[in-house]
Scaffold this motif. Structure first.
Motif, PDB file in Angstrom:
ATOM      1  N   LEU A   1      -7.745   6.147   2.149  1.00 46.26           N
ATOM      2  CA  LEU A   1      -7.817   6.353   3.600  1.00 46.26           C
ATOM      3  C   LEU A   1      -6.848   7.433   4.053  1.00 46.26           C
ATOM      4  O   LEU A   1      -7.209   8.333   4.821  1.00 46.26           O
ATOM      5  CB  LEU A   1      -7.522   5.041   4.329  1.00 46.26           C
ATOM      6  CG  LEU A   1      -7.532   5.132   5.863  1.00 46.26           C
ATOM      7  CD1 LEU A   1      -8.928   5.475   6.379  1.00 46.26           C
ATOM      8  CD2 LEU A   1      -7.034   3.832   6.491  1.00 46.26           C
ATOM      9  N   ILE A   2      -5.610   7.374   3.579  1.00 43.51           N
ATOM     10  CA  ILE A   2      -4.602   8.346   3.994  1.00 43.51           C
ATOM     11  C   ILE A   2      -4.997   9.752   3.564  1.00 43.51           C
ATOM     12  O   ILE A   2      -4.988  10.697   4.375  1.00 43.51           O
ATOM     13  CB  ILE A   2      -3.225   7.992   3.399  1.00 43.51           C
ATOM     14  CG1 ILE A   2      -2.710   6.674   3.979  1.00 43.51           C
ATOM     15  CG2 ILE A   2      -2.218   9.114   3.667  1.00 43.51           C
ATOM     16  CD1 ILE A   2      -2.215   6.728   5.389  1.00 43.51           C
ATOM     17  N   SER A   3      -5.361   9.929   2.307  1.00 43.78           N
ATOM     18  CA  SER A   3      -5.701  11.267   1.801  1.00 43.78           C
ATOM     19  C   SER A   3      -6.906  11.849   2.533  1.00 43.78           C
ATOM     20  O   SER A   3      -6.898  13.023   2.931  1.00 43.78           O
ATOM     21  CB  SER A   3      -5.996  11.207   0.297  1.00 43.78           C
ATOM     22  OG  SER A   3      -4.853  10.779  -0.421  1.00 43.78           O
ATOM     23  N   ALA A   4      -7.950  11.029   2.696  1.00 44.91           N
ATOM     24  CA  ALA A   4      -9.160  11.514   3.364  1.00 44.91           C
ATOM     25  C   ALA A   4      -8.891  11.860   4.821  1.00 44.91           C
ATOM     26  O   ALA A   4      -9.374  12.880   5.331  1.00 44.91           O
ATOM     27  CB  ALA A   4     -10.258  10.458   3.259  1.00 44.91           C
TER      28      ALA A   4
ATOM     29  N   SER B   1       0.829  -1.204   0.000  1.00 52.15           N
ATOM     30  CA  SER B   1       0.000   0.000   0.000  1.00 52.15           C
ATOM     31  C   SER B   1       0.867   1.259   0.000  1.00 52.15           C
ATOM     32  O   SER B   1       1.586   1.520   0.971  1.00 52.15           O
ATOM     33  CB  SER B   1      -0.921  -0.018   1.227  1.00 52.15           C
ATOM     34  OG  SER B   1      -1.994   0.858   1.067  1.00 52.15           O
ATOM     35  N   VAL B   2       0.767   2.027  -1.065  1.00 50.77           N
ATOM     36  CA  VAL B   2       1.607   3.215  -1.276  1.00 50.77           C
ATOM     37  C   VAL B   2       0.772   4.472  -1.020  1.00 50.77           C
ATOM     38  O   VAL B   2      -0.382   4.545  -1.406  1.00 50.77           O
ATOM     39  CB  VAL B   2       2.172   3.255  -2.704  1.00 50.77           C
ATOM     40  CG1 VAL B   2       3.201   4.374  -2.840  1.00 50.77           C
ATOM     41  CG2 VAL B   2       2.777   1.902  -3.089  1.00 50.77           C
ATOM     42  N   PHE B   3       1.378   5.464  -0.371  1.00 52.43           N
ATOM     43  CA  PHE B   3       0.682   6.730  -0.180  1.00 52.43           C
ATOM     44  C   PHE B   3       1.622   7.883  -0.524  1.00 52.43           C
ATOM     45  O   PHE B   3       2.841   7.738  -0.510  1.00 52.43           O
ATOM     46  CB  PHE B   3       0.159   6.891   1.259  1.00 52.43           C
ATOM     47  CG  PHE B   3       1.233   7.117   2.305  1.00 52.43           C
ATOM     48  CD1 PHE B   3       1.517   8.396   2.757  1.00 52.43           C
ATOM     49  CD2 PHE B   3       1.946   6.051   2.843  1.00 52.43           C
ATOM     50  CE1 PHE B   3       2.494   8.618   3.726  1.00 52.43           C
ATOM     51  CE2 PHE B   3       2.930   6.256   3.813  1.00 52.43           C
ATOM     52  CZ  PHE B   3       3.195   7.547   4.259  1.00 52.43           C
TER      53      PHE B   3
ATOM     54  N   ASP C   1      -4.079   1.849  14.188  1.00 56.50           N
ATOM     55  CA  ASP C   1      -2.903   2.515  14.777  1.00 56.50           C
ATOM     56  C   ASP C   1      -2.343   3.572  13.825  1.00 56.50           C
ATOM     57  O   ASP C   1      -1.867   4.625  14.265  1.00 56.50           O
ATOM     58  CB  ASP C   1      -1.821   1.491  15.123  1.00 56.50           C
ATOM     59  CG  ASP C   1      -2.229   0.581  16.278  1.00 56.50           C
ATOM     60  OD1 ASP C   1      -3.102   0.991  17.072  1.00 56.50           O
ATOM     61  OD2 ASP C   1      -1.683  -0.528  16.381  1.00 56.50           O
ATOM     62  N   TYR C   2      -2.391   3.299  12.526  1.00 56.68           N
ATOM     63  CA  TYR C   2      -1.951   4.297  11.555  1.00 56.68           C
ATOM     64  C   TYR C   2      -2.857   5.528  11.595  1.00 56.68           C
ATOM     65  O   TYR C   2      -2.388   6.669  11.502  1.00 56.68           O
ATOM     66  CB  TYR C   2      -1.970   3.710  10.138  1.00 56.68           C
ATOM     67  CG  TYR C   2      -0.874   2.725   9.829  1.00 56.68           C
ATOM     68  CD1 TYR C   2       0.442   3.137   9.693  1.00 56.68           C
ATOM     69  CD2 TYR C   2      -1.162   1.375   9.641  1.00 56.68           C
ATOM     70  CE1 TYR C   2       1.450   2.236   9.377  1.00 56.68           C
ATOM     71  CE2 TYR C   2      -0.169   0.456   9.331  1.00 56.68           C
ATOM     72  CZ  TYR C   2       1.136   0.897   9.199  1.00 56.68           C
ATOM     73  OH  TYR C   2       2.135   0.002   8.896  1.00 56.68           O
ATOM     74  N   VAL C   3      -4.162   5.293  11.717  1.00 55.53           N
ATOM     75  CA  VAL C   3      -5.110   6.408  11.771  1.00 55.53           C
ATOM     76  C   VAL C   3      -4.833   7.273  12.996  1.00 55.53           C
ATOM     77  O   VAL C   3      -4.778   8.511  12.915  1.00 55.53           O
ATOM     78  CB  VAL C   3      -6.561   5.886  11.788  1.00 55.53           C
ATOM     79  CG1 VAL C   3      -7.551   7.054  11.954  1.00 55.53           C
ATOM     80  CG2 VAL C   3      -6.872   5.110  10.510  1.00 55.53           C
TER      81      VAL C   3
END
Length: 315
Positions: free
Chosen positions: A195-198, A184-186, A256-258
């Motif tokens: 998910l990351i962008s939002a 998964s690349v961001f 945990d990332y969130v």
């Protein structure tokens, strides 16, 4: 070195074009006429080391220029419906095989293919069945390049099929084949609904963040770290290895990332958890190991925290 990048207008492609140009390579960027991100790479036209090639993969036999290395990213049917469409994935397979044959004619010596974590097919449901719902992520074996594969989607099945077919064809054509299982690349240019962008957008604006349960294991790699990994795979002696997980060094529960994004961005937002519809292929459970990549000299210079800071500064 002359580098052909197919799917050059994609999220990954645009960053790889920039990265290889900065390294001093000549980049041949192949994109469809109506590719959404084509304008983003047209800015390099003034660079003598850049050439934009507007060509559909269905017409790849018409590619005339010579190059040393091919990085093949172009792929149709990556959305929810397309991932399960066997006909679309079959077209991708045939186009990829035709591309390698073109590589032989154009004197390329190495062919890097963007495989996927979807080839493993490991899901949260699989883990719960085997280890129980109170599983300890640290006690679950990592997915290494020799781990069992059981893709649930037609997309994953197609990527896996090409692993063996392109390797065999590469051997017969004297082209070194590299199969990159990308996780998964961001980063900048990622889809705004990811998910990351939002999360970054809402955390920066102190708005509530609505997400699913996020109880599966996940792995993120920042786009700048991914570019360096691909660069190493294009240039280094691979010591007869050809399958590489391309991922970050750390696997964690997605929630945990969130929470880390909220901490990094010093946000007052509330994290609101709700039920989300699960795709037919299930919730992926990502816990890769990247030892072969690290042996080539890969170092995660950004990682998650620094990557989130760098990305959010550019939003």
């Amino acid at each position: 070195m002359r580098i052909l990048i197919t799917g050059a207008a994609s999220f990954l492609g645009r960053h790889l074009v920039e990265h290889f140009l900065k390294k001093g390579d000549t980049v041949l960027a192949l994109a469809r006429e109506n590719a959404a991100g084509k304008e983003a790479i047209e800015k390099y036209k003034k660079n003598d080391n850049f050439r934009l090639i507007v060509l559909d993969m269905k017409e790849i036999e018409n590619l005339e220029c010579e190059f040393d290395i091919c990085i093949h990213l172009a792929w149709g049917g990556i959305g929810k419906e397309g991932r399960m469409d066997k006909d679309i994935q079959r077209e991708n397979i045939e186009a990829s095989i035709n591309l390698m044959k073109v590589c032989k004619k154009r004197k390329a010596k190495r062919f890097l293919f963007a495989g996927s974590q979807a080839e493993y097919g490991q899901t949260l449901a699989d883990i719960v069945t085997k280890y129980g719902k109170d599983f300890d992520i640290n006690k679950i074996p990592q997915q290494d390049e020799k781990s069992p594969v059981n893709p649930k989607s037609e997309y994953g099945k197609a990527k896996l099929e090409l692993k063996s077919r392109l390797k065999e064809l590469g051997n017969s054509l004297d082209i070194e084949y590299v199969h990159m299982r990308i996780f998964s690349v961001f980063g900048r240019g990622d889809h705004e609904t990811s998910l990351i962008s939002a999360c970054i957008k809402n955390f920066k604006e102190n708005k509530d963040v609505h997400i699913g349960e996020c109880i599966q294991s996940w792995n993120y790699i920042y786009i700048k770290d991914l570019c360096e990994a691909v660069y190493l795979l294009s240039k280094e002696d691979l010591h007869n290895e050809f399958v590489f997980n391309v991922a970050g060094e750390t696997n964690r529960i997605l929630m945990d990332y969130v929470k880390d994004m909220k901490r990094i961005l010093k946000s007052d937002s509330k994290i609101v958890v709700g039920k989300r519809e699960v795709a037919s292929e299930g919730l992926p459970f990502l816990n890769p190991g990247i030892e072969p990549l690290k042996k080539l000299g890969f170092i995660e210079n950004y990682g998650f925290d620094k990557g989130i800071t760098d990305y959010s500064d550019k939003m």
